[in-house]
Design a protein around this motif. Sequence first.
Motif, PDB file in Angstrom:
ATOM      1  N   HIS A  99      -0.469   0.146 -10.681  1.00 44.22           N
ATOM      2  CA  HIS A  99      -1.744  -0.527 -10.975  1.00 44.22           C
ATOM      3  C   HIS A  99      -1.471  -1.930 -11.524  1.00 44.22           C
ATOM      4  O   HIS A  99      -2.088  -2.907 -11.092  1.00 44.22           O
ATOM      5  CB  HIS A  99      -2.555   0.324 -11.970  1.00 44.22           C
ATOM      6  N   THR A 116       0.919   2.228   5.860  1.00 45.08           N
ATOM      7  CA  THR A 116       1.277   2.154   4.447  1.00 45.08           C
ATOM      8  C   THR A 116       2.711   1.632   4.368  1.00 45.08           C
ATOM      9  O   THR A 116       3.388   1.509   5.390  1.00 45.08           O
ATOM     10  CB  THR A 116       1.216   3.532   3.745  1.00 45.08           C
ATOM     11  N   THR A 124      -6.582   9.577 -11.701  1.00 44.44           N
ATOM     12  CA  THR A 124      -7.525   9.003 -10.735  1.00 44.44           C
ATOM     13  C   THR A 124      -8.057   7.645 -11.187  1.00 44.44           C
ATOM     14  O   THR A 124      -8.364   6.801 -10.341  1.00 44.44           O
ATOM     15  CB  THR A 124      -8.699   9.968 -10.450  1.00 44.44           C
ATOM     16  N   LYS A 151       0.861  -1.185   0.000  1.00 48.21           N
ATOM     17  CA  LYS A 151       0.000   0.000   0.000  1.00 48.21           C
ATOM     18  C   LYS A 151       0.895   1.232   0.000  1.00 48.21           C
ATOM     19  O   LYS A 151       1.700   1.420   0.905  1.00 48.21           O
ATOM     20  CB  LYS A 151      -0.863  -0.024   1.260  1.00 48.21           C
ATOM     21  N   LEU A 170      -6.430   5.269 -12.313  1.00 48.93           N
ATOM     22  CA  LEU A 170      -5.457   4.225 -11.979  1.00 48.93           C
ATOM     23  C   LEU A 170      -5.265   4.037 -10.475  1.00 48.93           C
ATOM     24  O   LEU A 170      -4.574   3.108 -10.052  1.00 48.93           O
ATOM     25  CB  LEU A 170      -4.113   4.560 -12.628  1.00 48.93           C
ATOM     26  N   ALA A 171      -5.842   4.910  -9.677  1.00 50.67           N
ATOM     27  CA  ALA A 171      -5.650   4.861  -8.221  1.00 50.67           C
ATOM     28  C   ALA A 171      -6.747   4.046  -7.555  1.00 50.67           C
ATOM     29  O   ALA A 171      -7.910   4.102  -7.957  1.00 50.67           O
ATOM     30  CB  ALA A 171      -5.635   6.274  -7.656  1.00 50.67           C
ATOM     31  N   ALA A 172      -6.371   3.301  -6.523  1.00 48.41           N
ATOM     32  CA  ALA A 172      -7.369   2.552  -5.754  1.00 48.41           C
ATOM     33  C   ALA A 172      -8.224   3.494  -4.912  1.00 48.41           C
ATOM     34  O   ALA A 172      -9.422   3.281  -4.747  1.00 48.41           O
ATOM     35  CB  ALA A 172      -6.675   1.517  -4.869  1.00 48.41           C
ATOM     36  N   HIS A 173      -7.574   4.555  -4.383  1.00 47.38           N
ATOM     37  CA  HIS A 173      -8.261   5.540  -3.548  1.00 47.38           C
ATOM     38  C   HIS A 173      -7.750   6.929  -3.924  1.00 47.38           C
ATOM     39  O   HIS A 173      -6.562   7.103  -4.163  1.00 47.38           O
ATOM     40  CB  HIS A 173      -7.986   5.294  -2.057  1.00 47.38           C
ATOM     41  N   GLU A 188      -1.905  -1.234  -3.858  1.00 51.25           N
ATOM     42  CA  GLU A 188      -3.007  -0.376  -3.433  1.00 51.25           C
ATOM     43  C   GLU A 188      -2.474   1.050  -3.316  1.00 51.25           C
ATOM     44  O   GLU A 188      -1.596   1.323  -2.501  1.00 51.25           O
ATOM     45  CB  GLU A 188      -3.562  -0.829  -2.086  1.00 51.25           C
ATOM     46  N   THR A 189      -2.999   1.942  -4.143  1.00 50.06           N
ATOM     47  CA  THR A 189      -2.514   3.316  -4.152  1.00 50.06           C
ATOM     48  C   THR A 189      -3.539   4.267  -3.552  1.00 50.06           C
ATOM     49  O   THR A 189      -4.742   4.124  -3.758  1.00 50.06           O
ATOM     50  CB  THR A 189      -2.170   3.775  -5.582  1.00 50.06           C
ATOM     51  N   HIS A 190      -3.005   5.243  -2.821  1.00 50.66           N
ATOM     52  CA  HIS A 190      -3.797   6.323  -2.236  1.00 50.66           C
ATOM     53  C   HIS A 190      -3.267   7.605  -2.864  1.00 50.66           C
ATOM     54  O   HIS A 190      -2.199   8.085  -2.488  1.00 50.66           O
ATOM     55  CB  HIS A 190      -3.655   6.339  -0.713  1.00 50.66           C
ATOM     56  N   GLU A 248      -0.476  -4.338  -8.987  1.00 54.20           N
ATOM     57  CA  GLU A 248      -1.548  -4.540  -8.016  1.00 54.20           C
ATOM     58  C   GLU A 248      -1.210  -3.974  -6.635  1.00 54.20           C
ATOM     59  O   GLU A 248      -1.536  -4.550  -5.592  1.00 54.20           O
ATOM     60  CB  GLU A 248      -1.940  -6.020  -7.928  1.00 54.20           C
TER      61      GLU A 248
END
Length: 189
Positions: free
Chosen positions: A24, A78, A55, A2, A57-60, A29-31, A27
């Motif tokens: 991405h 993180t 945005t 993360k 491509l971002a998880a959050h 997890e991006t904030h 895999e």
Amino acid sequence: MKLVVGVSGGSGMPYALAALRALHHLEVETHLVVSSGAKRVMTAEGAGPQLPDLTALAAHVHDDRDLAASVASGSFRTDGMLLLPCSAGTLAKVAHGFADTLVTRAAHVTLKERRPLVLVVREDPLPRPMLVNLLAAFDAGATVMSASPGFYHAPDTVDDLLHFVTARVLDQFGLDVPGFRRWREDGHA
């Protein structure tokens, strides 16, 4: 894994897009936190990546004004933070602990918790105040990199250059970007 990905107002949004694409694909997890300055640069540069490109491509995605976001707290675990591009102003704030936005607060928290913080600057020439701030950020625990591609891999396209910088930056988090050819890895330069 993360990671927090901060994007500040320095020119170089294609680097941010390339890093988010790689993360991405891996895999991770991006904030994502994009500063108001970065949004202005995207608009000014026009033909380059725009906010929806990042945005997507971002998880959050977190608002840079939201100092109560999860990434503003050290208790939110993180594996570190990447700030790409890192503008001179954002660098100065990070180097001196001025956490007035979510980007700078997340960077402060990353340093406070002794997690990897990678600042990728894309500005030349470097005036003395910026050099001092680069050293202060380094002394505070950040890894400081320039968005400077190598050429030993014989790049043919701009994407090849972006890929090189992305791979070197993500190396700092122990991530291997597929297709990255390292120096003398295959017996060739």
